[in-house]
Design an enzyme around this catalytic site. Sequence first.
Site, mmCIF file in Angstrom:
data_model
loop_
_atom_site.group_PDB
_atom_site.id
_atom_site.type_symbol
_atom_site.label_atom_id
_atom_site.label_comp_id
_atom_site.label_asym_id
_atom_site.label_seq_id
_atom_site.Cartn_x
_atom_site.Cartn_y
_atom_site.Cartn_z
ATOM 1 N N LYS A 247 -10.714 -4.995 -3.878
ATOM 2 C CA LYS A 247 -9.318 -5.379 -3.650
ATOM 3 C C LYS A 247 -9.286 -6.315 -2.450
ATOM 4 O O LYS A 247 -9.683 -5.931 -1.352
ATOM 5 C CB LYS A 247 -8.449 -4.137 -3.372
ATOM 6 C CG LYS A 247 -7.037 -4.471 -2.863
ATOM 7 C CD LYS A 247 -6.163 -3.226 -2.657
ATOM 8 C CE LYS A 247 -4.839 -3.581 -1.975
ATOM 9 N NZ LYS A 247 -3.980 -2.409 -1.722
ATOM 10 N N ASP A 252 -0.718 -7.609 3.110
ATOM 11 C CA ASP A 252 0.188 -6.843 2.262
ATOM 12 C C ASP A 252 1.463 -6.525 3.034
ATOM 13 O O ASP A 252 1.512 -5.589 3.816
ATOM 14 C CB ASP A 252 -0.521 -5.545 1.814
ATOM 15 C CG ASP A 252 0.368 -4.676 0.933
ATOM 16 O OD1 ASP A 252 1.428 -5.173 0.483
ATOM 17 O OD2 ASP A 252 -0.001 -3.510 0.697
ATOM 18 N N LYS A 259 7.305 -3.243 3.777
ATOM 19 C CA LYS A 259 6.821 -2.217 4.702
ATOM 20 C C LYS A 259 7.622 -2.292 6.006
ATOM 21 O O LYS A 259 8.091 -3.365 6.375
ATOM 22 C CB LYS A 259 5.338 -2.465 5.007
ATOM 23 C CG LYS A 259 4.409 -2.159 3.851
ATOM 24 C CD LYS A 259 2.947 -2.325 4.254
ATOM 25 C CE LYS A 259 2.011 -2.105 3.082
ATOM 26 N NZ LYS A 259 1.934 -0.704 2.617
ATOM 27 N N ASP A 270 -6.158 -5.018 4.413
ATOM 28 C CA ASP A 270 -6.026 -4.666 3.003
ATOM 29 C C ASP A 270 -7.041 -5.423 2.123
ATOM 30 O O ASP A 270 -7.040 -5.294 0.920
ATOM 31 C CB ASP A 270 -4.582 -4.930 2.544
ATOM 32 C CG ASP A 270 -4.122 -3.956 1.473
ATOM 33 O OD1 ASP A 270 -4.769 -2.911 1.310
ATOM 34 O OD2 ASP A 270 -3.118 -4.260 0.791
ATOM 35 N N ASP A 329 5.066 -2.824 -3.477
ATOM 36 C CA ASP A 329 4.037 -2.429 -2.513
ATOM 37 C C ASP A 329 2.841 -1.757 -3.204
ATOM 38 O O ASP A 329 1.798 -1.583 -2.588
ATOM 39 C CB ASP A 329 4.663 -1.492 -1.465
ATOM 40 C CG ASP A 329 3.817 -1.386 -0.208
ATOM 41 O OD1 ASP A 329 2.848 -2.166 -0.080
ATOM 42 O OD2 ASP A 329 4.132 -0.535 0.640
ATOM 43 N N GLU A 331 0.790 -3.044 -5.116
ATOM 44 C CA GLU A 331 0.299 -4.322 -5.650
ATOM 45 C C GLU A 331 -1.205 -4.307 -5.916
ATOM 46 O O GLU A 331 -1.689 -5.028 -6.788
ATOM 47 C CB GLU A 331 0.643 -5.459 -4.672
ATOM 48 C CG GLU A 331 -0.322 -5.668 -3.484
ATOM 49 C CD GLU A 331 -0.479 -4.459 -2.583
ATOM 50 O OE1 GLU A 331 0.481 -3.668 -2.517
ATOM 51 O OE2 GLU A 331 -1.539 -4.273 -1.959
ATOM 52 N N ARG A 333 -3.191 -2.126 -7.270
ATOM 53 C CA ARG A 333 -3.566 -1.681 -8.621
ATOM 54 C C ARG A 333 -3.277 -2.755 -9.666
ATOM 55 O O ARG A 333 -3.935 -2.813 -10.692
ATOM 56 C CB ARG A 333 -2.866 -0.357 -8.938
ATOM 57 C CG ARG A 333 -1.367 -0.438 -8.918
ATOM 58 C CD ARG A 333 -0.722 0.926 -8.804
ATOM 59 N NE ARG A 333 -0.898 1.526 -7.483
ATOM 60 C CZ ARG A 333 -0.490 2.747 -7.163
ATOM 61 N NH1 ARG A 333 0.099 3.497 -8.065
ATOM 62 N NH2 ARG A 333 -0.681 3.215 -5.937
HETATM 63 N N1 BES Z 1 -2.296 -1.426 1.086
HETATM 64 C C1 BES Z 1 -1.509 -0.287 0.821
HETATM 65 C C2 BES Z 1 -2.243 1.014 1.084
HETATM 66 C C3 BES Z 1 -2.590 1.328 2.527
HETATM 67 C C4 BES Z 1 -1.737 2.111 3.289
HETATM 68 C C5 BES Z 1 -3.767 0.901 3.057
HETATM 69 C C6 BES Z 1 -2.087 2.409 4.589
HETATM 70 C C7 BES Z 1 -4.107 1.199 4.358
HETATM 71 C C8 BES Z 1 -3.263 1.966 5.127
HETATM 72 C C9 BES Z 1 -1.056 -0.280 -0.636
HETATM 73 O O1 BES Z 1 -0.891 -1.507 -1.231
HETATM 74 C C10 BES Z 1 0.258 0.414 -0.651
HETATM 75 O O2 BES Z 1 1.164 -0.048 -0.027
HETATM 76 N N2 BES Z 1 0.341 1.517 -1.365
HETATM 77 C C11 BES Z 1 1.518 2.303 -1.461
HETATM 78 C C12 BES Z 1 1.577 2.845 -2.853
HETATM 79 C C13 BES Z 1 2.886 3.469 -3.212
HETATM 80 C C14 BES Z 1 3.987 2.442 -3.252
HETATM 81 C C15 BES Z 1 2.717 4.126 -4.569
HETATM 82 C C16 BES Z 1 1.446 3.443 -0.467
HETATM 83 O O3 BES Z 1 0.394 4.014 -0.280
HETATM 84 O O4 BES Z 1 2.478 3.755 0.139
HETATM 85 ZN ZN ZN Z 2 1.034 -2.360 -0.838
HETATM 86 ZN ZN ZN Z 3 -2.117 -3.065 -0.448
#
Ligand code: BES
Ligand code: ZN
Ligand code: ZN
Length: 481
Positions: A247, A252, A259, A270, A329, A331, A333
């Site tokens: 990834k 992000d 966020k 990320d 967010d 994204e 996946r």
């Molecule tokens: N890049 C983030 C995940 C992340 C969070 C990485 C904290 C490092 C530290 C990912 O793209 C994300 O935002 N995921 C969301 C998923 C949710 C919307 C289902 C998350 O984990 O809140």
């Molecule tokens: Zn995200």
């Molecule tokens: Zn992300």
Amino acid sequence: MKYNYLEIPKKVHLKLLGIDQKPSCVQAIFQPASEPSEFGKAGKSVGDILFLEKQNLLLVSLGPAKKISADVLRQAGGSLIRWLTTNRMSEIVIDAEDPIFQPSTKFSALLEGIFLASYRFERHKKSTDTTPNPVVWIQAKAHHTEVQTTVRRAETITDAINLARDWAHEPANVINPVTLAERSIQLAEKYNLEWKILDEKELEAIGAGAIVSVGKGSHQSPARLIILKYAGKKTDQEEKPVVLVGKGLTFDTGGYSLKDTANIQGMKYDKCGAMAVIATIIAAAQLEIPIPIIAVIGAAENMISSYAYRPDDILTTLAGKTVEIVSTDAEGRLVLADTLTYVQQNFPARAVIDLATLTGGVVVALGRVRAGLLSNSDRLANELLESGERTHERLWRLPLDEEYFQLIKSEDGDMKNSSTVREAHPIVGGIFLSQFIDETTAWAHLDIAGVADSPKELPYSPKGATGFGVRLLIDYLENLE
Ligand code: BES
Ligand code: ZN
Ligand code: ZN
């Protein structure tokens, strides 16, 4: 400021003493805390250091004798480097033939600790640090050649890890999908790898609607698919490659599911899955690992603009399945769905392993100690779990029961990209990805969100990107039959 980002500046010089050369500097001795010594109480924990000036010795504690593992030596190597720098000692000698370093994996680990702890991200600092970089002399008489090989190998692997950290540290105004693709081409040329880049028009043309949509909000840089290939050592048999997928979200923001201030910070990290995969393939090429390897990076920048994708959008993926967007967010996946599909359409593989900072939920579940592992193959999962234990890049397997799919069932599309409840996020991420995996593909997903970067300094990693995954993957690749 111009710099060569293919080279990693080292803060330590590690040199092998000639067989007849006599060391004239202080010697570092590594010993268990239980051994009677001048240590006293100070030597109880791993990495405690006592300088015996009169005897010209630096004692480095390995903690309790029963618990001396390879990682203890990695940690001890790290604290030695920190001590030398803080105390401005310019030289030290280590006897590689000390029995405490047996089996030789322990000596390798010590070297790794030394190289890894000496990494600093200082490219953008104008004020220069005046501390001289220490010289670590390695002494080896009877096993001089073997030790030399071990040193070279440790250097190759840790240089790759430090490269992964270096690029991961670069902010999004320096590394974006386009510049990441350019850098990857330069690396590929340097290490004789084949490469191919698909730009956003080509991705659109093949129908990769998910990765293209995630990248659409960025005016600076649209999405890229980066492919690097290492042919492996030539053999008579046509061997199937191991495909590593990363990834590569160069930033992000969360997109319209924006966020908040606390959670947006650090989102340059990320792209750490991509960095680990790139570093692994260049280390593997230099180590001349026999198996062919393909690294594929899905790179995008998740931004807000009038071109950006929105919640409620329904995207058509490269696999033809549609996804209803609940959160922009979630994204990673989406980018991985198309990347994994592309990989399976183009490269029949022995195994497909993706590394991704996919969910905050995995940090809640496993903290910053272990990465989440989700897999459709017990064999592949077990191989990776074992590599994790050996390299101390530890994993913990999470389930993929089909009931979890209920959480992302969609009325308007084939699935949603996220659930609407705070349940089982890392598993839901895995379940989503599994919708894009053929039954015949042995696949593993590593959710490295908790371990890819650290908010504080670790025994052999400064604050920031850790380079997690490189040691693990190299060990996995080297132990394949
Ligand atoms: N890049 C983030 C995940 C992340 C969070 C990485 C904290 C490092 C530290 C990912 O793209 C994300 O935002 N995921 C969301 C998923 C949710 C919307 C289902 C998350 O984990 O809140
Ligand atoms: Zn995200
Ligand atoms: Zn992300």
